[in-house]
Design a protein around this motif. Structure first.
Motif, PDB file in Angstrom:
ATOM      1  N   VAL A  69       2.192   4.942   9.104  1.00 51.05           N
ATOM      2  CA  VAL A  69       1.823   6.042   9.987  1.00 51.05           C
ATOM      3  C   VAL A  69       1.324   5.443  11.302  1.00 51.05           C
ATOM      4  CG1 VAL A  69       0.395   8.096  10.280  1.00 51.05           C
ATOM      5  CG2 VAL A  69       1.186   7.442   7.984  1.00 51.05           C
ATOM      6  N   LEU A  70       2.014   5.760  12.387  1.00 49.31           N
ATOM      7  CA  LEU A  70       1.715   5.176  13.689  1.00 49.31           C
ATOM      8  C   LEU A  70       0.850   6.124  14.504  1.00 49.31           C
ATOM      9  CD1 LEU A  70       5.271   3.808  14.609  1.00 49.31           C
ATOM     10  CD2 LEU A  70       3.538   2.799  13.095  1.00 49.31           C
ATOM     11  N   LEU A  71      -0.310   5.618  14.955  1.00 53.02           N
ATOM     12  CA  LEU A  71      -1.213   6.403  15.783  1.00 53.02           C
ATOM     13  C   LEU A  71      -1.502   5.750  17.129  1.00 53.02           C
ATOM     14  CD1 LEU A  71      -2.478   6.589  12.564  1.00 53.02           C
ATOM     15  CD2 LEU A  71      -3.657   8.433  13.706  1.00 53.02           C
ATOM     16  N   GLY A  72      -1.363   4.434  17.220  1.00 53.53           N
ATOM     17  CA  GLY A  72      -1.650   3.728  18.454  1.00 53.53           C
ATOM     18  C   GLY A  72      -0.665   4.090  19.550  1.00 53.53           C
ATOM     19  N   LEU A 122       3.217  -3.396  19.179  1.00 54.40           N
ATOM     20  CA  LEU A 122       4.468  -3.266  18.431  1.00 54.40           C
ATOM     21  C   LEU A 122       4.508  -4.178  17.209  1.00 54.40           C
ATOM     22  CD1 LEU A 122       7.089  -2.990  21.324  1.00 54.40           C
ATOM     23  CD2 LEU A 122       5.970  -1.166  20.047  1.00 54.40           C
ATOM     24  N   SER A 123       4.030  -5.409  17.342  1.00 58.63           N
ATOM     25  CA  SER A 123       4.062  -6.314  16.196  1.00 58.63           C
ATOM     26  C   SER A 123       3.177  -5.809  15.062  1.00 58.63           C
ATOM     27  CB  SER A 123       3.621  -7.720  16.623  1.00 58.63           C
ATOM     28  OG  SER A 123       2.290  -7.703  17.134  1.00 58.63           O
ATOM     29  N   VAL A 124       2.085  -5.136  15.404  1.00 62.19           N
ATOM     30  CA  VAL A 124       1.205  -4.577  14.369  1.00 62.19           C
ATOM     31  C   VAL A 124       1.865  -3.369  13.710  1.00 62.19           C
ATOM     32  CG1 VAL A 124      -1.070  -3.584  13.912  1.00 62.19           C
ATOM     33  CG2 VAL A 124      -0.829  -5.443  15.565  1.00 62.19           C
ATOM     34  N   MET A 125       2.609  -2.579  14.495  1.00 56.88           N
ATOM     35  CA  MET A 125       3.358  -1.469  13.907  1.00 56.88           C
ATOM     36  C   MET A 125       4.325  -1.976  12.839  1.00 56.88           C
ATOM     37  SD  MET A 125       4.265   0.835  17.254  1.00 56.88           S
ATOM     38  CE  MET A 125       2.976   1.466  18.345  1.00 56.88           C
ATOM     39  N   TYR A 159      15.315   1.460   0.998  1.00 57.11           N
ATOM     40  CA  TYR A 159      14.597   1.312  -0.260  1.00 57.11           C
ATOM     41  C   TYR A 159      13.399   2.244  -0.363  1.00 57.11           C
ATOM     42  CZ  TYR A 159      17.300  -2.844  -1.579  1.00 57.11           C
ATOM     43  OH  TYR A 159      18.310  -3.713  -1.935  1.00 57.11           O
ATOM     44  N   GLY A 160      13.362   3.252   0.495  1.00 57.43           N
ATOM     45  CA  GLY A 160      12.399   4.333   0.286  1.00 57.43           C
ATOM     46  C   GLY A 160      11.179   4.365   1.179  1.00 57.43           C
ATOM     47  N   LYS A 161      10.980   3.346   2.018  1.00 57.41           N
ATOM     48  CA  LYS A 161       9.839   3.407   2.928  1.00 57.41           C
ATOM     49  C   LYS A 161      10.115   4.410   4.053  1.00 57.41           C
ATOM     50  CE  LYS A 161       8.412  -1.459   2.480  1.00 57.41           C
ATOM     51  NZ  LYS A 161       7.972  -2.657   3.249  1.00 57.41           N
ATOM     52  N   SER A 162       9.055   4.913   4.666  1.00 54.93           N
ATOM     53  CA  SER A 162       9.223   5.855   5.770  1.00 54.93           C
ATOM     54  C   SER A 162       8.226   5.553   6.873  1.00 54.93           C
ATOM     55  CB  SER A 162       9.055   7.304   5.293  1.00 54.93           C
ATOM     56  OG  SER A 162       7.786   7.497   4.697  1.00 54.93           O
ATOM     57  N   ILE A 163       8.604   5.925   8.092  1.00 58.54           N
ATOM     58  CA  ILE A 163       7.736   5.767   9.253  1.00 58.54           C
ATOM     59  C   ILE A 163       7.406   7.155   9.788  1.00 58.54           C
ATOM     60  CG2 ILE A 163       7.493   4.820  11.571  1.00 58.54           C
ATOM     61  CD1 ILE A 163       9.476   2.677  10.847  1.00 58.54           C
ATOM     62  N   HIS A 164       6.129   7.410   9.999  1.00 55.76           N
ATOM     63  CA  HIS A 164       5.681   8.698  10.516  1.00 55.76           C
ATOM     64  C   HIS A 164       4.843   8.479  11.769  1.00 55.76           C
ATOM     65  CE1 HIS A 164       6.728  10.810   6.691  1.00 55.76           C
ATOM     66  NE2 HIS A 164       6.409   9.641   6.167  1.00 55.76           N
ATOM     67  N   GLY A 165       4.822   9.471  12.604  1.00 57.59           N
ATOM     68  CA  GLY A 165       3.883   9.490  13.714  1.00 57.59           C
ATOM     69  C   GLY A 165       2.786  10.491  13.410  1.00 57.59           C
ATOM     70  N   SER A 166       1.639  10.306  14.054  1.00 56.06           N
ATOM     71  CA  SER A 166       0.539  11.241  13.855  1.00 56.06           C
ATOM     72  C   SER A 166      -0.086  11.552  15.197  1.00 56.06           C
ATOM     73  CB  SER A 166      -0.518  10.654  12.910  1.00 56.06           C
ATOM     74  OG  SER A 166      -1.558  11.574  12.668  1.00 56.06           O
ATOM     75  N   VAL A 174       0.833  -1.210   0.000  1.00 54.42           N
ATOM     76  CA  VAL A 174       0.000   0.000   0.000  1.00 54.42           C
ATOM     77  C   VAL A 174       0.867   1.258   0.000  1.00 54.42           C
ATOM     78  CG1 VAL A 174      -1.987  -1.060   1.114  1.00 54.42           C
ATOM     79  CG2 VAL A 174      -0.159  -0.095   2.528  1.00 54.42           C
ATOM     80  N   ASP A 175       0.275   2.324  -0.464  1.00 51.14           N
ATOM     81  CA  ASP A 175       0.956   3.617  -0.425  1.00 51.14           C
ATOM     82  C   ASP A 175       1.074   4.123   1.014  1.00 51.14           C
ATOM     83  OD1 ASP A 175       1.102   4.203  -3.427  1.00 51.14           O
ATOM     84  OD2 ASP A 175      -1.028   3.814  -3.135  1.00 51.14           O
ATOM     85  N   VAL A 176       0.008   3.909   1.806  1.00 54.18           N
ATOM     86  CA  VAL A 176       0.010   4.343   3.201  1.00 54.18           C
ATOM     87  C   VAL A 176      -0.620   3.257   4.064  1.00 54.18           C
ATOM     88  CG1 VAL A 176      -0.478   6.218   4.811  1.00 54.18           C
ATOM     89  CG2 VAL A 176      -0.434   6.696   2.349  1.00 54.18           C
ATOM     90  N   ALA A 177       0.076   2.879   5.128  1.00 50.28           N
ATOM     91  CA  ALA A 177      -0.461   1.923   6.100  1.00 50.28           C
ATOM     92  C   ALA A 177      -0.579   2.626   7.447  1.00 50.28           C
ATOM     93  CB  ALA A 177       0.442   0.702   6.208  1.00 50.28           C
ATOM     94  N   PHE A 178      -1.783   2.653   7.989  1.00 50.65           N
ATOM     95  CA  PHE A 178      -2.028   3.306   9.272  1.00 50.65           C
ATOM     96  C   PHE A 178      -2.145   2.247  10.366  1.00 50.65           C
ATOM     97  CE2 PHE A 178      -3.735   6.209   6.091  1.00 50.65           C
ATOM     98  CZ  PHE A 178      -3.269   7.450   6.521  1.00 50.65           C
ATOM     99  N   GLU A 179      -1.460   2.477  11.479  1.00 47.57           N
ATOM    100  CA  GLU A 179      -1.514   1.554  12.616  1.00 47.57           C
ATOM    101  C   GLU A 179      -2.216   2.232  13.777  1.00 47.57           C
ATOM    102  OE1 GLU A 179      -0.912   0.162  16.358  1.00 47.57           O
ATOM    103  OE2 GLU A 179       0.235   1.915  15.714  1.00 47.57           O
TER     104      GLU A 179
END
Length: 368
Positions: A283-286, A265-268, A303-310, A255-260
């Protein structure tokens, strides 16, 4: 003045209903009469003793709406009668964070907020001469509460107060996060279809996502997810289910964006692994347990993936909440289907029990 409030005296104890004394607002503060307040899982973390920013006894609640009753000195943007939503994340407008235009975070009063007191270091609640602490700077499970001016969003008066309390947390966090990260035509995954996840689904739909995949351990969420725009569902309760592989198969790569939205932690990590290489975002919200650390393969980042918080969906509360209320009033954002229970403050413990059992999406406490 006296105010009926729900008081948490310590972890793993039922809330007590009692009259508390509410002191008048001081400089830069506002006295609010709460009309409605949603029950959110973050409140439950205080009740269960896993929220590091809690000082007992406290009055929980951070998803409320009400009317201004009285303003303290030096308050210039609000007056009695205004309708407002208390904000657990303020917007002072003058700190480095506010002026950066890079974040909606504002930590100008974070230190005292996390101590359960107002910015001057004192509380406005008391019972039998003893201090009762504020929670998240809002304490909306009290009929009357005092909130700093910089932590109040003024809203239009024709919006229904018995519904828009949900913009105090869940709706704004979910819809806002989607509007921040989802582009038209994106493929999206949402891990956890609770109050925030469902609103990410509807936010992604509003943004024009072409595919919205919901992942949850409760298949009862399917109908509601589809109502809000979900196109596919993965039942994570199946021990043989591999959500990452299923998402890659459904999207031909990720996916382009995966929201957690679970805080697990395992789901993140699953969210990170389900994002497409090259540009995919997790994108981590939990809210994770205190002291948690996440592990992931760094090759994914290379390889270009990123992790963000919201945080609060990336929305600046005082300046950004009113436009979302407008979208609701115009019919773009829907609330009714996610309000599963309504009750008076006297039934607040039942409301949290419904949450623990997974039998509610959003319960609303009505004071009127």
């Amino acid at each position: 003045m006296e105010s009926l409030a729900a008081i948490c005296t310590g972890p793993e104890t039922p809330l007590e209903l009692a009259q508390v004394l509410v002191a008048p607002p001081r400089s830069g503060e506002v006295l609010i009469e709460i009309v409605s307040s949603g029950l959110c899982h973050t409140d439950l973390t205080a009740l269960e003793g896993i929220n590091a920013s809690t000082v007992y006894p406290l009055i929980p609640g951070h998803e409320g709406v009400g009317r201004v009753v009285e303003v303290g000195t030096d308050v210039s943007s609000l007056r009695p009668g205004d309708h407002v939503i208390p904000l657990y994340g303020p917007e002072c407008g003058t700190c480095a964070m506010c002026q950066s235009n890079r974040t909606n975070l504002c930590w100008s009063i974070k230190k005292t907020r996390d101590m359960g007191v107002m910015p001057d270091g004192t509380a406005r609640f008391s019972r039998n001469g003893a201090v009762v602490h504020h929670f998240m700077g809002t304490s909306t499970l009290s009929r009357y509460t005092v909130v700093p001016e910089i932590a109040l969003a003024k809203i239009r008066k024709d919006a229904p107060l018995d519904k828009i309390c949900l913009f105090g947390c869940g709706v704004t966090t979910g819809v806002g996060a989607a509007m921040t990260h989802v582009k038209h035509g994106d493929k999206v995954a949402v891990f956890g279809l609770g109050g925030i996840g469902i609103n990410i689904v509807q936010g992604a739909r509003i943004c024009g996502a072409q595919q919205i995949i919901g992942v949850d351990i409760n298949p009862d969420k399917i109908d509601l997810g589809r109502y809000y725009g979900m196109t596919d569902f993965i039942d994570a309760s199946d021990p043989s289910a591999d959500a990452v592989t299923a998402i890659r198969d459904l999207t031909l790569g990720g996916v382009d964006v995966a929201f957690e939205c679970s805080g697990i932690l395992s789901v993140m990590r699953q969210a990170f692994e389900s994002a497409v290489p090259g540009w995919g975002q997790a994108v981590l919200l939990g809210v994770e347990p205190a002291g948690s650390e996440m592990q992931f393969a760094p090759v994914g980042v290379r390889y270009g993936k990123s992790i963000h918080g919201s945080y609060f969906g990336g929305v600046k509360g005082r300046s950004g909440l009113a436009p979302l209320i407008d979208l609701f009033m115009e019919g773009e954002i829907e609330l009714d289907a996610q309000i599963t229970h309504r009750m008076p403050l006297q039934d607040v413990n039942r409301g949290f029990d419904l949450m623990r059992k997974g039998q509610s999406l959003r319960s609303i406490i009505d004071f009127e």
